[in-house]
Design an enzyme around this catalytic site. Structure first.
Site, PDB file in Angstrom:
ATOM      1  N   HIS A   1      -9.857   2.483   0.208  1.00 41.67           N
ATOM      2  CA  HIS A   1      -8.407   2.311   0.283  1.00 41.67           C
ATOM      3  C   HIS A   1      -7.938   1.760  -1.070  1.00 41.67           C
ATOM      4  CE1 HIS A   1      -4.425   1.572   1.292  1.00 41.67           C
ATOM      5  NE2 HIS A   1      -4.528   0.687   2.265  1.00 41.67           N
TER       6      HIS A   1
ATOM      7  N   CYS B   1       0.787  -1.231   0.000  1.00 42.85           N
ATOM      8  CA  CYS B   1       0.000   0.000   0.000  1.00 42.85           C
ATOM      9  C   CYS B   1       0.823   1.288   0.000  1.00 42.85           C
ATOM     10  CB  CYS B   1      -0.991  -0.020   1.149  1.00 42.85           C
ATOM     11  SG  CYS B   1      -2.106  -1.425   0.990  1.00 42.85           S
TER      12      CYS B   1
ATOM     13  N   HIS C   1      -2.853   8.182   6.426  1.00 47.25           N
ATOM     14  CA  HIS C   1      -3.107   6.883   5.798  1.00 47.25           C
ATOM     15  C   HIS C   1      -4.534   6.461   6.180  1.00 47.25           C
ATOM     16  CE1 HIS C   1      -2.204   3.207   3.791  1.00 47.25           C
ATOM     17  NE2 HIS C   1      -2.337   2.468   4.866  1.00 47.25           N
TER      18      HIS C   1
END
Lengths: 95, 396, 201
Positions: free
Chosen positions: B324, B156, B289
């Site tokens: 996400h 990620c 994040h």
């Protein structure tokens, strides 16, 4: 009286099987079922298990016994010890 | 930042909240989330896990680009790169480097052929476009090739690390212009995988909220054109912003879980500040994040409080808008940060109602109380790979 | 830049700083783990990519002083061709059959090729940069260039870098190096290619 006697033998056999299965799915190298104390916590110090191991045990419950836990937190109570886990499976198993 | 100053001359984005910067900006300003039931990925979980899909099926993405084939990761990447190059006024890409982050690569296309391939044992399963590098190559081919291409795969934080590496290449004098970011589409492979980790929320995600219960996956692409200031001046390109610092650190705690003290996140943000020669008080906004998982948001809160103290800058996660977007998230969110700097607003943290214990109070009001000059953009990954980028509307 | 230590592993054997030893039969990483008497139960939970990268780093770093002191000045930057394909294939078997569909979280975790950098960092307490690149093939030029750029960061003084490649039906192929920022220019494309081809300088 007789019934309980048989049950406890069955239960001991089941716990041994369960521990062998835990050792297998969690890749606990070099461990034997007898190395795991039935009353001791599965998580924390003892076996060095972590959050991924808990998830893998949740898969084991579903795959082998048809028991579905919805949240990882639900595992906390169930994975207290082999005794608790074996009892939980016996009462809730669907297969 | 020592040595060459790295500026931003182009930006492109596609995600669940729109195609391009304009649509993205509108959605952010109107508080319009792109999270919805899954409509385009074929999965039995379609109505179970709301996700941030780009609102178009793959054939129509191809039509948009006049292409006969190409997998979804490639197509999304091309759309964002095209927008960024156009803005930067770059027509010939042969002197430009392309750094792209992805982890899913061509997985989604492979899934469509894999079952069939398995039915014919003995035949080699050869899916040309499967691997991560193939999607970068396919993007490069669309534009007629680049001087240099590379694919980063650090889960990620992939796109954020592509941007970081691009800046290093420019600073070392290896290249003048780099287009860097990431692209990722939804796949069954990682939807099922995240589900097996029990970190998918069945409701729209609620980053930093006490009741948060996991993340929603998303997809898309975000790319920046990064350029040495000398090159931008020579080309008379308009400078949109500066990349004044960056940091990457390893949390070295667990394969997937973040440490309770947020060590990796803390170190990455601190490095970015040090490189820019700025203090915590100089930061005007943090794009967190903020995935919405209990673990990430607690750990990231702790890292922010350690570095900034109680007087931390406005912070928000935009993942309740986009989902996400995994490997692409660093690129998508860097573009969102650039929009915040240009338009002087603070992206909201949707669906927040109750602070968690020891957690942060995220942005509720888009109107900043002071000018937005320097912002941090965080992207953290499994493997403990934590990156923070420092973007500004002025050089330091 | 200075090359401090290196290890090369391929189907022919292991070269540790030029010293050759035969590859143990079967799973070489597990055999060496047992042979060295290492106690790190997590090893058995790792996928093949992590096991070989981790074990090679164990051999490489074994002699280092204060090895497990947490540090931020060492980066781990690895390259390969096949990503985490060995483990991806295994994970896929857990989601392949709709009637026996139990995605394994423990396998899913390792479907990311960069986890091997994390495993090495966790073991050694490295909090520096970690990164993972996929290349069409071993490329000494890109490895040297990327490590040079990583050492431009004033916070990074040394790095563990190299090629850690495995794929189903293919023998493992590794070259792992420890380099630092000191000026001794033995860290170059020519030497790296020599190491990759012959296992020694």
């Amino acid at each position: 009286m007789k019934k309980t006697y048989y049950n406890s033998i069955d239960m001991d056999t089941f716990k041994q099987e369960l521990k062998a299965e835990i050792i297998r799915v969690l890749n606990l190298d070099g461990m034997q079922p007898d190395d795991i104390n039935d009353a001791e916590p599965l998580f924390g110090e003892g076996l060095g298990l972590d959050s991924i191991d808990a998830l893998e045990l949740i898969v084991l419950l579903e795959k082998n016994y048809g028991i579905k836990l919805e949240k990882p937190e639900d595992g906390k109570a169930v994975f207290q010890s082999v005794n608790v886990l074996a009892d939980y499976i016996t009462r809730n198993r669907k297969k | 930042m020592k040595g060459t100053t790295v500026c931003i001359t182009g930006a492109g984005i596609v995600s669940a909240i729109g195609f391009g910067k304009e649509e993205t900006l509108q959605a952010l300003r109107q508080g319009r989330s792109g999270i919805a039931p899954i409509r385009y990925l074929e999965t039995t979980h379609a109505d179970e896990f709301p996700s941030g899909e780009v609102k178009a099926d793959t054939p129509s993405l191809r039509r948009r680009l006049g292409m006969q084939d190409g997998n979804r990761t490639t197509l999304l990447g091309i759309l964002a790169i095209q927008e960024a190059l156009q803005q930067a006024g770059i027509t010939d890409t042969r002197t430009v480097s392309l750094l792209s982050g992805t982890t899913v690569g061509g997985m989604e296309e492979t899934e469509q052929h894999y079952a069939e391939a398995l039915k014919h044992p003995g035949t080699t399963i050869s899916i040309r476009t499967h691997h991560c590098g193939a999607t970068t190559d396919a993007m490069a081919a669309f534009f007629g090739g680049f001087r240099h291409t590379a694919t980063l795969s650090t889960a990620c934080s992939s796109a954020a690390n592509a941007i970081l590496r691009a800046a290093e290449m420019i600073q070392s004098g290896r290249t003048d212009i780099c287009i860097a970011g990431g692209s990722e589409c939804l796949s069954k492979f990682h939807l099922n995988g995240f589900n097996s980790l029990m970190i998918l929320d069945r409701r729209p995600c609620r980053p930093f909220d006490a009741g948060r219960a996991g993340l929603n996956l998303g997809e898309g692409a975000g790319f920046l054109v990064l350029e040495s200031e000398v090159s931008a001046r020579r080309r008379k390109a308009a400078v949109l912003g500066w990349l004044n610092g960056y940091g990457n650190a390893c949390d070295a705690f667990h394969q997937t879980a973040s440490s309770p003290e947020g060590e990796g996140a803390f170190l990455a943000m601190r490095q970015a500040l040090e490189m820019a020669g700025l203090t915590p008080a100089d930061i005007d906004y943090i794009n967190a994040h903020g995935t919405g998982t209990p673990n990430n948001d607690a750990s990231e809160s702790r890292a922010v409080l350690r570095l900034f103290g109680g007087n931390y800058p406005p912070i928000s996660s935009t993942k309740a808008f986009t989902g996400h977007t995994t490997s692409a998230s660093g690129g998508i969110e860097a573009v969102i940060c650039l929009l915040a700097l240009q338009e002087q607003f603070l992206p909201q943290n949707l669906h927040f109602s109750e602070p968690m214990e020891g957690g942060l109070l995220p942005v509720q009001d888009q109107q900043p109380k002071r000018p937005v000059r320097h912002v941090l953009c965080n992207a953290f990954a499994f493997g403990g790979n934590d990156t923070s980028l420092l973007l500004s509307n002025q050089p330091v | 830049m200075r090359l401090l230590q290196y290890i090369r592993v391929n189907s022919e054997g292991i070269w540790l700083n030029g010293r050759f030893s035969a590859l143990p039969t079967g799973d070489w990483a597990e055999a060496l783990y047992r042979q060295d008497g290492i106690q790190y139960p997590k090893f058995f939970k790792m996928d093949h990519l992590c096991r070989i990268g981790w074990m090679a780093s164990e051999l490489l770093l074994a002699g280092e002083n204060d090895r497990f002191e947490p540090r931020t000045d060492r980066a781990v930057i690895l390259f390969n061709r096949s990503g985490s394909l060995c483990n991806d294939t295994q994970y896929q078997t857990t989601i392949q059959d709709p009637d026996n569909y139990f995605p394994s979280p423990a396998l899913f975790v390792y479907t990311l090729p960069n986890i091997v950098t994390g495993e090495i960092a966790i073991r050694n307490g490295y909090r520096g940069e970690t990164s993972c690149y996929l290349l069409p093939d071993f490329d000494a030029g890109i490895l040297v260039e990327t490590s040079r750029q990583a050492l431009q960061d004033p916070g990074t003084r040394s790095l563990l870098t190299g090629w850690v490649e495995c794929a189903p039906g293919q023998s493992d192929d590794l070259l792992l190096c420890l380099v630092d920022a000191e000026t001794e220019e033995n860290w170059n494309e020519k030497n790296l290619l020599q190491l990759y081809r012959y296992g020694h300088l």
